[in-house]
Write a protein that holds these residues in place. Structure first.
Motif, short mmCIF file in Angstrom:
data_model
loop_
_atom_site.label_atom_id
_atom_site.label_comp_id
_atom_site.label_asym_id
_atom_site.label_seq_id
_atom_site.Cartn_x
_atom_site.Cartn_y
_atom_site.Cartn_z
N LEU A 126 0.77 -1.42 -0.06
CA LEU A 126 0.03 0.04 0.14
C LEU A 126 0.77 1.11 0.14
CD1 LEU A 126 -2.90 -0.91 2.45
CD2 LEU A 126 -2.97 -0.86 -0.06
N GLN A 127 1.88 1.24 0.90
CA GLN A 127 2.57 2.42 0.85
C GLN A 127 3.53 2.49 -0.36
OE1 GLN A 127 4.27 4.38 4.35
NE2 GLN A 127 3.49 2.88 5.96
N THR A 128 4.08 1.54 -0.68
CA THR A 128 4.94 1.46 -1.97
C THR A 128 4.12 1.93 -3.28
OG1 THR A 128 6.14 -0.59 -0.98
CG2 THR A 128 6.24 -0.07 -3.40
N VAL A 129 2.89 1.55 -3.67
CA VAL A 129 2.13 1.93 -4.52
C VAL A 129 1.93 3.45 -4.32
CG1 VAL A 129 -0.07 1.94 -5.66
CG2 VAL A 129 0.99 -0.25 -5.12
N LEU A 130 1.54 3.96 -3.26
CA LEU A 130 1.09 5.31 -3.12
C LEU A 130 2.35 6.24 -3.34
CD1 LEU A 130 -1.24 5.17 0.03
CD2 LEU A 130 -1.80 5.80 -2.45
N ARG A 131 3.51 5.79 -2.78
CA ARG A 131 4.74 6.75 -2.86
C ARG A 131 5.04 6.68 -4.44
NH1 ARG A 131 6.67 4.14 1.98
NH2 ARG A 131 7.58 2.53 0.80
N GLU A 132 4.85 5.58 -5.18
CA GLU A 132 5.40 5.58 -6.82
C GLU A 132 4.32 6.41 -7.41
OE1 GLU A 132 5.37 1.57 -7.61
OE2 GLU A 132 7.42 1.15 -6.79
N ALA A 133 3.18 6.30 -7.07
CA ALA A 133 1.90 7.09 -7.61
C ALA A 133 1.91 8.54 -7.49
CB ALA A 133 0.48 6.58 -7.58
N PHE A 134 2.32 9.00 -6.29
CA PHE A 134 2.41 10.52 -6.02
C PHE A 134 3.75 11.17 -5.60
CE2 PHE A 134 -1.82 8.77 -4.82
CZ PHE A 134 -2.52 9.36 -5.65
N GLY A 135 4.62 10.25 -5.60
CA GLY A 135 6.36 10.84 -5.51
C GLY A 135 6.52 11.26 -4.08
N TRP A 136 5.67 10.51 -3.21
CA TRP A 136 5.72 10.95 -1.89
C TRP A 136 6.89 10.32 -1.49
CZ3 TRP A 136 -0.21 9.71 -0.76
CH2 TRP A 136 -0.86 10.72 -1.09
N ARG A 137 7.50 10.63 -0.19
CA ARG A 137 8.71 9.91 0.38
C ARG A 137 8.33 9.70 1.84
NH1 ARG A 137 14.13 12.84 -2.06
NH2 ARG A 137 13.80 12.49 -4.53
N GLY A 138 9.07 8.93 2.52
CA GLY A 138 9.01 8.90 4.07
C GLY A 138 7.66 7.84 4.20
N ALA A 139 7.25 7.71 5.59
CA ALA A 139 6.45 6.94 5.99
C ALA A 139 5.14 7.79 5.64
CB ALA A 139 6.56 6.41 7.25
N LEU A 140 4.03 7.13 5.35
CA LEU A 140 2.93 7.72 4.87
C LEU A 140 1.88 7.76 6.16
CD1 LEU A 140 2.08 6.54 1.33
CD2 LEU A 140 3.29 8.67 2.17
N TRP A 141 2.06 6.84 7.21
CA TRP A 141 1.38 6.81 8.38
C TRP A 141 2.12 6.21 9.29
CZ3 TRP A 141 -1.19 4.98 4.04
CH2 TRP A 141 -1.03 3.45 3.64
N PRO A 142 1.69 6.58 10.83
CA PRO A 142 2.63 5.72 11.71
C PRO A 142 2.58 4.37 11.63
CG PRO A 142 1.03 7.62 12.62
CD PRO A 142 0.86 7.41 11.22
N ASP A 143 3.57 3.84 12.32
CA ASP A 143 3.73 2.22 12.44
C ASP A 143 2.56 1.80 12.97
OD1 ASP A 143 4.64 -0.18 12.07
OD2 ASP A 143 6.45 0.12 13.29
N VAL A 144 2.03 0.61 12.48
CA VAL A 144 0.87 -0.03 13.22
C VAL A 144 1.19 -0.53 14.48
CG1 VAL A 144 1.18 -2.34 11.81
CG2 VAL A 144 -1.03 -1.63 13.09
#
Length: 543
Positions: free
Chosen positions: A115-133
């Motif tokens: 989930l985080q990998t796809v979102l980072r690649e799609a929007f060019g984001w970096r770092g963790a997108l939400w706190p660690d579960v």
């Protein structure tokens, strides 16, 4: 025969109560060394264990109280499309052990997850997108999603008796909806709410899988670490005794709340044909769908789908033959232990239920309190039971080495089955006693007048009438044994892993894809009592 049965069952009940007495007895031998260990723990780990366990219990208690009472009120007091589906669907998270839910959501939401990998690649984001579960708040959320059905079940039963009729009366008196719910309906369910929260808190404090996997410092993880990592039996016994006292207090609170449930289940009064649930439409129906649907989606549907995805990937991209063969070994070990424990617990419960029903014979006065002590076992965490078994075994071994007691209960199937009986015999006994409650005592008197002895009375009369209760008892114990983790980790035979232990070991080694298969198997078995409970709840309404 009656006196012989009492004399046989009383020492057996006391034997099953020995682990609890062994843990409490650790405080009776506080010598200088034990006091030094206690002082060291007080200065180092004990405050952290106490604060984190208390914080976890407080947050989980508030969460299950809010979610369980809200869902119960919606499906009981209101009518909306899909309500009958939610009546049973809200029970599904009961089949999901908290540690299995933790594995699924960790794999889905971790930094390197898809989930985080796809979102980072799609929007060019970096770092963790939400706190660690894997955090304190992640554990709180997982426990709430797994344990709210305890509150939902009891509050739903309490509201289902009179709440709709009283809300209709309040409506006729001009009370608005908010006041009808908060001041009329929910106060009726206070004893049920307290009992459900107490049950959820006992499960939270007894947990080891989530706490160990998320790196939390709770009493259960501390007991395991003190015994197996630090090899300090005195520290483990002291921590186990503290946790046992806390759980004992929760058990007393739960029993007190259960005694008040008669207030919520009174059937006095005449049912009005006009007293029907309030119909929700538009925004109200959407809100009801959101409140009832999100717990089912997050606590069961999405985790099961994600575990299935992990399993498919593991089968598709790796050689699945060897893991599948090993899975058969783990499954057979789990089924063998669970089946044996279920059979033994059910037989013990049938014998105890029959002896308690007779209320006579030699030793009857002692059997009653001994059986009540046995019924406390289910409230005792598995880690406490493991320590409670090993401490008396070590004490006996030190004084009589030739007895071989330590070898009998350490790393053997016998010791593990003993722990299972200590923990889960209460489940079987409760089911059998519920079955006996539906058998009129006059039947026994009639049979005795016709010349039937105790053995014939039990085999020819009671046993056929208790078939469903005995089957329910065996299934419930079977499922509980399949999910049990801490006691199995400590006491399991060498080279004989269960599905719960294997899933935990894979997850601990970050091999979450391999943990999917045993986790799904545990969930599938856990669905059995959920289906039974759902059918039992529907039966009165249909009748």
């Amino acid at each position: 025969m009656r006196g012989a049965l009492n004399l046989l069952l009383t020492p057996l009940c006391l034997l099953l109560a020995l682990p609890v007495l062994g843990v409490l007895g650790a405080w009776a031998t506080l010598d200088e060394a034990a006091l030094a260990v206690l002082a060291h723990q007080w200065q180092t780990v004990l405050p952290e264990y106490a604060l984190q366990s208390a914080g976890l219990a407080l947050c989980v208690g508030v969460g299950v109280m809010a979610l369980g009472s809200a869902t119960a009120a919606l499906v009981t007091l209101f009518e909306f499309r899909g309500r009958r589906v939610f009546e049973w669907a809200l029970l599904l998270p009961l089949a999901m052990p908290a540690y299995v839910l933790a594995y699924a959501w960790t794999d889905a939401l971790q930094f390197s997850g898809p989930l985080q990998t796809v979102l980072r690649e799609a929007f060019g984001w970096r770092g963790a997108l939400w706190p660690d579960v894997r955090s304190f708040w992640g554990a709180v959320l997982l426990f709430v999603l797994c344990l709210y059905p305890y509150v939902y079940l009891l509050v739903r039963a309490a509201l289902g008796e009179r709440a709709v009729r009283l809300m209709e009366a309040a409506r006729l008196l001009g009370a608005p909806m908010r006041r009808r719910v908060l001041q009329v309906a929910l106060p009726m369910a206070r004893p049920a709410l307290a009992a459900g929260v107490a049950l959820a808190l006992m499960e939270t404090l007894a947990d080891y899988g989530v706490g160990a996997y998320f790196g939390l410092s709770t009493f259960s993880t501390g007991i395991y670490k003190a015994w197996l990592v630090m090899n300090d039996r005195i520290a483990a016994a002291q921590l186990a005794a503290v946790l046992l006292l806390v759980v004992g207090g929760l058990l007393l609170a739960e029993r007190a709340a259960q005694r008040q449930l008669r207030f919520a289940t009174s059937r006095a009064g005449i049912t009005s044909a006009e007293a029907r649930p309030t119909v929700l439409r538009g925004g109200g129906a959407v809100a009801a769908w959101a409140v009832c649907g999100l717990p089912v989606l997050l606590g069961f549907v999405l985790p099961v789908l994600w575990l299935g995805r992990m399993l498919w990937q593991e089968a598709h991209y790796s050689d699945f033959g060897l893991p599948l063969a090993r899975f058969a070994e783990w499954a057979w070990a789990s089924f063998r232990l669970a089946g044996t424990a279920a059979l033994a617990a059910t037989l013990l419960a049938l014998a105890l239920g029959f002896a308690l029903r007779q209320r006579g014979g030699v030793g009857a006065a002692v059997l009653q309190p001994a059986a009540r002590v046995l019924s406390l076992g289910y409230a005792v965490p598995g880690a406490v039971i493991a320590v409670g078994i090993l401490i008396p075994a070590g004490w006996v071994q030190a004084r009589w080495p030739e007895a071989g007691v330590a070898a009998l209960v350490t790393g053997t199937a016998f010791g593990l089955l003993y722990a299972y009986l200590v923990r889960f015999s209460a489940v079987a006994l409760q089911s059998v006693e519920a079955g006996y409650a539906r058998v009129p005592a006059a039947i026994d008197e009639t049979a005795r007048m016709l010349g039937s002895g105790p053995l014939r009375l039990f085999t020819r009369l009671h046993l056929p009438l208790l078939q469903r209760s005995a089957l329910a008892a065996a299934l419930l114990v079977f499922v509980d044994v399949m999910k049990e983790l801490p006691a199995t980790l400590v006491l399991r035979p060498f080279g004989s892993d269960t599905l719960a232990v294997v899933a935990y070991n894979f997850a601990r080694d970050e091999r979450l894809a391999e943990a999917a298969l045993p986790s799904l198997a545990i969930v599938a078995v856990g669905l059995i009592p959920v289906v039974m409970l759902s059918r039992a709840l529907r039966a009165p309404a249909e009748g």
